[in-house]
Each structure stands twice: as C-alpha cells, then as structure tokens.
Design an enzyme around this catalytic site. Structure first.
Site, PDB file in Angstrom:
ATOM      1  N   THR A 152       0.950  -1.372   0.393  1.00 12.92           N
ATOM      2  CA  THR A 152      -0.303   0.176   0.166  1.00 12.92           C
ATOM      3  C   THR A 152       0.685   1.139  -0.443  1.00 12.92           C
ATOM      4  OG1 THR A 152      -1.758  -1.017   0.964  1.00 12.92           O
ATOM      5  CG2 THR A 152      -1.622   1.641   1.686  1.00 12.92           C
ATOM      6  N   GLY A 182      -9.988  -4.661   1.587  1.00 10.81           N
ATOM      7  CA  GLY A 182      -9.529  -4.296   2.663  1.00 10.81           C
ATOM      8  C   GLY A 182      -9.057  -2.887   3.333  1.00 10.81           C
ATOM      9  N   GLY A 204      -0.377  -3.991   5.528  1.00  9.54           N
ATOM     10  CA  GLY A 204       0.400  -4.931   4.933  1.00  9.54           C
ATOM     11  C   GLY A 204      -0.891  -5.508   5.317  1.00  9.54           C
ATOM     12  N   GLY A 206      -4.502  -6.259   5.703  1.00 10.27           N
ATOM     13  CA  GLY A 206      -5.983  -5.679   5.872  1.00 10.27           C
ATOM     14  C   GLY A 206      -6.331  -6.246   7.075  1.00 10.27           C
TER      15      GLY A 206
END
Ligand code: ASP
Length: 274
Positions: A152, A182, A204, A206
């Site tokens: 992300t 997410g 990371g 989610g």
C-alpha cells in the site's frame, strides 16, 4: 507554530532486492511532491504524496497495482483530516484514475465515509473526478504476477499550524477475491488522524489491521502519552503476535519526529521535518 513533518511509505510487502533502490527513489519523489504542498496544509501534503505514488508503476497503487483473483485491478483509497476527524474512502474501484482524488471528494461531500464499486464510480463522474479505462492500471501483468505485489502507499503529515492528516491508496492483496475491501479506506483500521493526538497509516495484511482496529489503537496510545517511537514498535509487535500477520506503520504525533516500524524485510519510506 509546530514543526512541519511528512512521512511517506511505499509498502511493507515483498520487494525483489533488485527493485529496492528504485522503490526507495519512487518514495523519495513522492516525499518531495508532498513537501511542496506542506505550506497549504497537512491534508494537501499527504494527498499530494499519495497521488504521486499512484503514478509510480513500481508501487502497488493506481498504475502498477496488483491483480485480484479475476486478473482485474480493484483499488481502495482513504483520507482523514485530523482537524475534525472527517474521513473519506473509496473502494473496489476499477475505473477511477486517482483513487485518492475520489476519497477526498467523498470526504468533502460529507454525507458518507466510504463508497464502493459502481456507486463510487458514479459519484466520481458526478463530481468531475478523472476516470480511466481499467486496463490503464495493468502495466505488466507478468511482472505483477511474479512480484506478488502486496503493498500500500501512504503518507502522514503535520503542518505548521499543528494539523495532522493521512492519505492511503492501494491495490490490496495479490489474488484477493473480487469485491474484497481491505483496511486502507477504513478509519481506525488502515488510517486515523486526530489533531489532539496525531495521525497513523498502516500497510500489510488488511484483514488483521481491520480485526485489531490497529490505527485507532495506536492513536489511543498516543492519547495516553506513550512515546510515538514505542507506539509504532508496539503496534507492529502486536500485529505479529496476535494475528501472526506482517505489515508496517508510519505515524506522526502532535510533536516530535515521524516514526516508522515494520516486521517485513523492507518498507521503503522517507521523511522530512523542517
Ligand atoms: N493493507 C492493504 C490491504 O490489505 C495491502 C497492503 O498494505 O499490503 O488491502
């Protein structure tokens, strides 16, 4: 006057060692793009940094995002303004050129916090947000499949007036089911901002961030006076311990320097404090 600060990350997912330097350079370009807007406010700076990263093909947001199980890109983005805790998110987007622009439009509209899929696209068109053909985001299908990109991008800012803000954008997780959303557009899970305490952004797995409400917990710890360095470290330790999950976090408290922590081999990030 408070000290202006901006921290930007490009995801804590697996990075082929050969790409690490290039991703770091992309994050530093985003830092520069965001810092140019810090004089306009924390929100503007965080959004500008993330908007830039949506155009960096090596990062998993906007162009170059990972593919879902159907081989399609579905994008999520979120933004939160610490001045009044207003928040906006957009999810499962296939045809919005800059998901962060739509998240901002949702926040400014103010009726809702999160819009998804077709309704989100319709709202985008009605609000003059730039649209794109879904194929725009798929830069190199083969590379994406091999790279298993699961990052992300995010930015957290504090301006000279002490306002804080956070912006996040992502392609989510490689191979996710169609329709999966997410943590990134969800306040408290993948982001949180409150001028009284600070602003936080996660990356990371989610599902783990959502189940823990991780970014909100980090803000509560700042509220209770915990040192920001400890807050970041503790959040990631908790993510690993309680959910057996990987990820990273960046945050800025009301005062002091930005912080970053992650439990993966790498998370390209960069910061600036004036
Ligand atoms: N947190 C994002 C998600 O689960 C992906 C990531 O940061 O790796 O959608």
């Amino acid at each position: 006057m408070s000290r202006s600060a901006l921290i930007v990350h490009g995801g804590a997912g697996p990075v082929p060692p050969s790409e690490l330097a290039e991703r770091q350079a992309a994050v530093e370009r985003a830092l520069e793009a965001g810092w140019q807007r810090i004089g306009s406010g924390a929100l503007e700076a965080a959004v500008a940094a993330v908007r830039h990263m949506e155009d960096e093909p090596l990062l998993n947001a906007g162009i170059g995002a990972c593919l879902n199980a159907d081989g399609v890109v579905e994008l999520d983005a979120g933004v939160m303004d610490g001045r009044d805790r207003s928040a906006g998110g957009a999810a499962c987007l296939r045809d919005v050129r800059h998901p962060i622009d739509l998240a901002l439009a949702v926040m400014r509209d103010g009726r809702h916090v999160l819009l998804a899929a077709d309704g989100a696209s319709r709202f985008a068109r009605e609000h003059g947000v730039e649209m794109a053909d879904p194929s725009t985001f798929i830069t190199d299908r083969k590379r994406q499949e091999l790279a298993q990109g699961t990052d992300t991008v995010g930015a957290v800012a504090r301006d000279a007036d002490g306002h804080v803000a956070v912006a996040v954008s992502t392609g989510g997780r490689t191979g996710k089911l169609a329709g999966r959303i997410g943590d990134s557009p969800i306040p408290g899970a993948g982001l949180y901002a409150d001028d009284r305490h600070g602003a936080v952004c996660g990356t990371g797995v989610g599902e783990a961030f959502m189940r823990l409400g991780l970014c909100r917990v980090a803000i509560v710890e700042l509220e209770h006076g915990m040192d920001p360095t400890e807050v970041a470290k503790k959040a990631i330790a908790w993510l690993g311990r309680s959910m057996n999950a990987v990820g990273g976090i960046i945050l800025i408290g009301r005062e002091g320097d930005p912080q970053a922590a992650f439990n993966t081999p790498a998370m390209p990030w960069a910061q600036r404090v004036d």
